[in-house]
Each structure stands twice: as C-alpha cells, then as structure tokens.
Design a protein around this motif. Sequence first.
Motif, PDB file in Angstrom:
ATOM      1  N   SER A 186      45.653 -35.342 -14.120  1.00  0.00           N
ATOM      2  CA  SER A 186      45.524 -35.814 -12.491  1.00  0.00           C
ATOM      3  C   SER A 186      45.857 -34.544 -11.807  1.00  0.00           C
ATOM      4  O   SER A 186      45.838 -34.286 -10.595  1.00  0.00           O
ATOM      5  CB  SER A 186      46.230 -36.956 -12.008  1.00  0.00           C
ATOM      6  OG  SER A 186      47.644 -36.569 -11.922  1.00  0.00           O
TER       7      SER A 186
ATOM      8  N   ALA B 123      45.842 -36.134  -4.594  1.00  0.00           N
ATOM      9  CA  ALA B 123      44.560 -36.542  -3.921  1.00  0.00           C
ATOM     10  C   ALA B 123      44.589 -37.824  -2.932  1.00  0.00           C
ATOM     11  O   ALA B 123      43.942 -37.992  -2.023  1.00  0.00           O
ATOM     12  CB  ALA B 123      43.354 -36.571  -4.924  1.00  0.00           C
ATOM     13  N   ASP B 137      41.414 -28.740  -4.029  1.00  0.00           N
ATOM     14  CA  ASP B 137      40.256 -29.165  -5.256  1.00  0.00           C
ATOM     15  C   ASP B 137      39.090 -28.359  -5.321  1.00  0.00           C
ATOM     16  O   ASP B 137      38.621 -28.049  -4.230  1.00  0.00           O
ATOM     17  CB  ASP B 137      40.254 -30.657  -5.509  1.00  0.00           C
ATOM     18  CG  ASP B 137      41.659 -31.148  -5.762  1.00  0.00           C
ATOM     19  OD1 ASP B 137      42.615 -30.635  -6.324  1.00  0.00           O
ATOM     20  OD2 ASP B 137      41.816 -32.514  -5.641  1.00  0.00           O
ATOM     21  N   HIS B 159      51.088 -29.937  -3.167  1.00  0.00           N
ATOM     22  CA  HIS B 159      51.090 -28.951  -3.984  1.00  0.00           C
ATOM     23  C   HIS B 159      51.234 -27.485  -3.168  1.00  0.00           C
ATOM     24  O   HIS B 159      50.729 -26.595  -3.648  1.00  0.00           O
ATOM     25  CB  HIS B 159      50.007 -28.701  -5.143  1.00  0.00           C
ATOM     26  CG  HIS B 159      49.693 -30.073  -5.797  1.00  0.00           C
ATOM     27  ND1 HIS B 159      50.362 -30.414  -6.971  1.00  0.00           N
ATOM     28  CD2 HIS B 159      48.491 -30.967  -5.639  1.00  0.00           C
ATOM     29  CE1 HIS B 159      49.872 -31.558  -7.445  1.00  0.00           C
ATOM     30  NE2 HIS B 159      48.819 -31.824  -6.603  1.00  0.00           N
TER      31      HIS B 159
HETATM   32 CA   LIG Z   1      45.077 -33.677  -7.009  1.00  0.00          CA
END
Ligand SMILES: [Ca+2]
Lengths: 257, 257
Positions: A186, B123, B137, B159
């Motif tokens: 992930s 996500a 992404d 992140h």
């Molecule tokens: Ca991700």
Amino acid sequence: MKRRLLLVSNSTLHGSGYLDHCQQHISSFFGKDVKKVLFVPYALHDRDAYTKTARDKFRTLGYDVSSIHEASDPVDAVRTADGIFIGGGNTFRLLKSLYDNKVVTEIRRRVMEDGVPYMGSSAGTNVATVSINTTNDMPIVYPPSFAAIGLVPFNINPHYLDADPASRHMGVSPEHRDRFQEADKSTPCSREQRITQYHEESDTPSVLGLREGSMLLVEGNRATLLGTTKARLFTRGKPTVEYEPGSDLSFLLTDTH
Amino acid sequence: MKRRLLLVSNSTLHGSGYLDHCQQHISSFFGKDVKKVLFVPYALHDRDAYTKTARDKFRTLGYDVSSIHEASDPVDAVRTADGIFIGGGNTFRLLKSLYDNKVVTEIRRRVMEDGVPYMGSSAGTNVATVSINTTNDMPIVYPPSFAAIGLVPFNINPHYLDADPASRHMGVSPEHRDRFQEADKSTPCSREQRITQYHEESDTPSVLGLREGSMLLVEGNRATLLGTTKARLFTRGKPTVEYEPGSDLSFLLTDTH
Ligand SMILES: [Ca+2]
Ligand SMILES: [Ca+2]
C-alpha cells in the motif's frame, strides 16, 4: 509514416542550463529547413515567462519561437507550424489546456500526416504518448481524458529514477520494504513499483523509463535511444529490460507494444 | 454534525508493522461500541490479500473486519456499517472503484449524518477530503472525477516530505535549482513546489501536508493533530505554517478553508 519526434526526458541536467544537455540533438532534429518553432507553454502557469526562457534558448540555436498562447487561433497556429516544441511542467495542466484549446487532433494530424517535427520535454514527452497514465506529476487539474496525442503506441515515464536502497523515502526501512511490498504494497516507494501497479491494470501498453539525460528519436518507423543514460523498458507480464544509449528501439513502434 | 474521522498519513512507519504506529489511536477512535469495521481494499489490486492484512491487524485490536469487496451489495455494506476503514494504495484506483461501486454518496451520508466513524490511511485519507488533486500517486486509471468524498472542506497531502537540500532528485543540482525554479519551474523537485503549483489554480482549498507519523482526528467541528511529527499547512496566497502535534486545527473545518 512521416513522423519525426524528439522526446526528451528532462529539460535541465545536473546544473547545466535550460536544454543545454540536448542542444546538439535539437539542432540536428529541426535542421536548417525549420526557421520558426511553435512553442506550447501550457504546462506552466506563467506562459509569458516560460516562452521567454524557450525563445532565448532557441535563438542561440538559430530558431525563432512563436508561442501558441500568443496566437489568436491556437488551431491555426498548429496548422501553419513548421516545427512544434511542447515544454515540461505539470502534465495534467498541459493536457487539459491542449484539450481546452482543441489542438490535440490537429497536432496529431500535422505530425503523423505532414511530418512536422515534434519535440517534447518531460510533460511534453508524456503527452506525445498513448496516455498520461505514467506521469510523475501531481493531478492539480482534471483533464477531460488521460488519453494523449498518441504519436507513439507506448507510454513513457520521464525522469525515470532507480530505487535508492539507502532511502527511507515513504518511511519504510529497506529491510522492511521488501517484506512490506510482499505483504501489503500500500505504500509503493519506487518508480518501478508504480509502473508495476500500472501494469496490474489490463490492456496497458509498455512503458519506457527515460532516465534524465536520455531521449528518444523517432523517424518514421525507426526509434533510437540517444543521450548519456540507459533506458528501462517495462512490458506487462514480461521482465524489465535495460537499453544502452544508441539502442534501436524500433520494435516499440509496432502495434503489439 | 456527528462526523468522526481519523485520517492517517501512512500505514507503516520506519520498519514497524502495519498500522503499529497508530494502533492506540485506532483503538480509542473506534472504541468499545464498534465490533466490526467495514474495510475498503479498492486501492490495491489484490483485494483478498489486502483484506487479510487489515483483518489480521484489526483482530489484534479486538475488531472484526468485513471487506466491501466480499459483500454482494457494496452500497448495502456501507448502509449497515458500524465503522469504516479505507486503506492506502493507489488513490486513482481507489477513487475510481468508489465511483464504480456507487458508494461515494452513501459513505458521505453515513459519516456526516449517522456519525459512523471513518478511518483512512494514505489514499484512504486523500479520498476523505475535497478532492484527490494533492495525491502523490501515479494516475494509473482515470476516475470519473477528482472530487472525493468531501468529509472535510480542505485537501491533505499524505506522506508529506520536506525538500532534501542535498538531493539531486530530478537531476537539478542545489545551486542550480534555485535559479531554475525562478527562471523556469518546469521541473518541480519538491513536494512544496507541487502544492504551490496546485495553488496557482484558482479557487483551490488549503492543503494540509501530513508528514509520516502524523494523523488528524476530527470530532464534529474539532480537529486535532495527533502523532509524532509536525504538519505543514498551505493556503493559497498566504505563507505556509507549521503545526506541532497536539495543535487544534478546528479552523480548517470552517467553510473559508
Ligand atoms: Ca498511498
Ligand atoms: Ca514535468
């Protein structure tokens, strides 16, 4: 097929100036017959400043530059262009602007039918391919499609980067990363993993990872890797392959890729 | 407003196990009343394997997990859920699957009206916000919109990474990078520059950069930064601001953000 393309990974290499690293390739690509190049600055917000950067550089190589954003009719600007250069920036912004200005089809027609030479850098290389599915950019705007100009039947990942085994990027330590990639996936750390995720989707074309310093020259049905770095080819369901500068990559232009 | 959200930057931190770094927050977030959590594995290709990973972890915390991909009717699974956890992976694939399965509206309704607790990681945090415009992404699939579930009126960059001044990422040397950024900006190196490019577009909401190790807890109209790292807030036309863990970020929940 008259198609002539110069698809550059990156505009600026290791501290040299804008397009310095590929300027000899630019000169031989556009040659002596092209006097003026149509520049497409859609990938950056400040189109005037971007055009000045491109114009200053191309002038040193002996080419005038007109910018599509200065034209009263963008489609007509494409229709009368002798050469086209699409610069880098944000790929989503670029593709959306190409659609908004209704020039996608006309650029394809001029390049594929009339043989107008097309140079792209970074985002300008992405939009020359099948789709922008393998851009590295942030999706800051929503284009009406990810389908791109389609001058070649495969995709490119510009600025291709090898995984840095010492990196703690994404917070996953190297020893854990392997385990994590097995178990969970992930948090894809590397560019290779991202492209592998793309190939988990069905009917996805090959992706040529163009490292900084490399570029692809396409002339009709011949494709040659130029520059100073190797390229890495990802094909769905097959092992990845490295190609040295100078390699003949014409096989990528057949429909099976 | 009954909304309760736990929006985690990353699922795995510095070599610890899956969700280890936030497990105490997960336990206090879902509490004793929730017995079973509905897991959404749409961000990864192998949904069975991903569900096993989540199920194994949640079991150690005392929760059963049912996966939306095992349900005969995904909308009904949302309609009857006591808690929801959307895991990380590819944000484009996740959002497209949420739309394909027609659960976007129902998740929003359950969280905003019924107070069903929503946890997202990576996500899964991206899709809880206004849009996925600030995901990191690769756009491997084309969702019908970048608009997301909209549980908060701002965007998040999970992140979040500070620029590494020693990095030659993108092939631009540090001394050149400054000059290049001024002159050209066509090769954005840092996350901050990417978010700045997003804010060049009009009417773009604030972006909370959640570094790995941090998470946002939202309870009704209160938002609190949890975890071990600071967060960086980007607001269009304003200077960026750093917030320490424990900061009250409730102001982000008002409509002007
Ligand atoms: Ca991700
Ligand atoms: Ca670019």
